[in-house]
Scaffold this active site. Sequence first.
Site, mmCIF file in Angstrom:
data_model
loop_
_atom_site.group_PDB
_atom_site.id
_atom_site.type_symbol
_atom_site.label_atom_id
_atom_site.label_comp_id
_atom_site.label_asym_id
_atom_site.label_seq_id
_atom_site.Cartn_x
_atom_site.Cartn_y
_atom_site.Cartn_z
ATOM 1 C CE1 TYR A 1 35.396 41.861 43.902
ATOM 2 C CE2 TYR A 1 34.617 39.839 42.874
ATOM 3 C CZ TYR A 1 35.041 40.532 44.000
ATOM 4 O OH TYR A 1 35.093 39.886 45.216
ATOM 5 C CG ASP B 1 39.408 37.504 36.617
ATOM 6 O OD1 ASP B 1 39.025 36.315 36.589
ATOM 7 O OD2 ASP B 1 39.199 38.255 37.582
ATOM 8 C CE LYS C 1 31.757 34.224 40.280
ATOM 9 N NZ LYS C 1 32.611 35.371 40.044
HETATM 10 C C1 LIG Z 1 33.690 35.952 41.030
HETATM 11 C C2 LIG Z 1 34.910 36.553 40.429
HETATM 12 C C3 LIG Z 1 36.142 36.525 41.086
HETATM 13 C C4 LIG Z 1 36.291 36.024 42.492
HETATM 14 O O1 LIG Z 1 35.994 34.683 42.616
HETATM 15 P P1 LIG Z 1 35.647 34.092 44.081
HETATM 16 O O2 LIG Z 1 35.482 32.625 43.848
HETATM 17 O O3 LIG Z 1 34.400 34.789 44.517
HETATM 18 O O4 LIG Z 1 36.794 34.412 44.958
HETATM 19 C C5 LIG Z 1 37.256 37.001 40.416
HETATM 20 N N1 LIG Z 1 37.171 37.478 39.173
HETATM 21 C C6 LIG Z 1 35.996 37.533 38.506
HETATM 22 C C7 LIG Z 1 35.961 38.034 37.104
HETATM 23 C C8 LIG Z 1 34.834 37.080 39.121
HETATM 24 O O5 LIG Z 1 33.668 37.167 38.472
#
Ligand SMILES: *Cc1c(COP(=O)(O)O)cnc(C)c1O
Length: 429
Positions: free
Chosen positions: A144, A239, A267
């Site tokens: 994701y 990511d 995060k």
């Molecule tokens: C949480 C997450 C996102 C999105 O971050 P948001 O702050 O919710 O927009 C993107 N990539 C990964 C791997 C994530 O865990």
Amino acid sequence: MQREQSAQLFEEAKNYFPGGVNSPVRAFKSVSGPPLFIKRGEGCRFYDEDDNELIDFCCSWGPLILGHNNAKIRELVTETVARGTSFGTPTKLGNELGKLILDNNKFVEKIRFVSSGTEAVMSAIRLARGVTGKSKVIKFDGCYHGHVDSLLVKAGSGLATFGVSTSAGIPKSFAEETIVVPLNNPELLDKVLQEHSDDIACIIIEPIPANNGLLLQDKSFLECLRLKCYKYGVLLIFDEVISGFRVGFEGAAGHYGIQPDILTYGKIIGGGMPVGMYGASKEIMAHIAPEGAVYQAGTLSANPVAMAAGYAAMQQLLEANFYENLQAKTTYFTNKIQSYANEKGYEMTLPNIGSIFWVAFTKERITRADQIQAESMEKFKILHHELLQRGVYLGPSGYEVGFVSAAHTEADLDEAAGKMCESLDVVFS
Ligand SMILES: *Cc1c(COP(=O)(O)O)cnc(C)c1O
């Protein structure tokens, strides 16, 4: 456990927000009952509007590696907010956080702050396209990357295919810019690259996929990914929105010793405030405006209050043995539950890395999204309910991972593990 206040507030919220929430997974749709409305957190615990006390392993979906209401973050935020919340200008605090990160993360040479993980990923993809002049993206089934249009896609029929969108409102032409391949399959990846590398700008991966269970990859697969990207002239994006600052200050890149071309963070980096970041080599980042031609901007980017929270958090992560201690606690916690499950013959494992763990209702090692059995989610639903009754909070979906924070003490983990074992007795009864 009484959930009367939460239930009432949830009914009210449905008048204001679609499904009563401001982010879908909060609605508790895959577990039972109304979502808890939380009013206060302290250390590893939080308290809902019915005054239930819960040991929290969701930790705001990852950001709270220091637990709730961390004193140093609170102090610096309070001090900063007293001088104003946003100026729309550069600030010294922004420099300070930038320097702290760059001095301690050799995988990025220049960075830009944004306000969410989604924004970081969206900008990283644009950057990769701007640098390479190519447009297609390879992503992996089970990873994701936020709600970026062209990444809200799943594999179509067949093994490696142009994406089919998983959300309404995404033009087919956007989804077709993405090729979806299974994780941990180097042969297939090579085939796709051979066929399409002239059109492919980048490959994006969660190096530690943690949004669809915890799908730990073979290190050799990640290394192979790195080499193939060099070979085919494709940029590699890690990511690290979850794994960054989580499995070590240098995230998964540091853990595996692999240098991607672009990295994204979110995060943890904001210490509980909305901050995201992307970074790369000086050469690649020189493509970003105003230095280069790739446009990316943000009214509230690097706003001082968020920078203060991030700075106070990062400083604590850099203290001696921070990650070693966190890892030791997580191992202690998961081992305790695993031994109990083994003793009882329960079909389950707790895959874990750093301070991330996942409850998998199987003994198989799972590295791909399609290996997760839908039936295991029924078991998770029971587990979630039993844990809530006993005052332990997991994210409300069996596809979500749990997080141990620095605020969880050994006594807290003993208590939570005991409740976990009791709840597993119910799941397997
Ligand atoms: C949480 C997450 C996102 C999105 O971050 P948001 O702050 O919710 O927009 C993107 N990539 C990964 C791997 C994530 O865990």
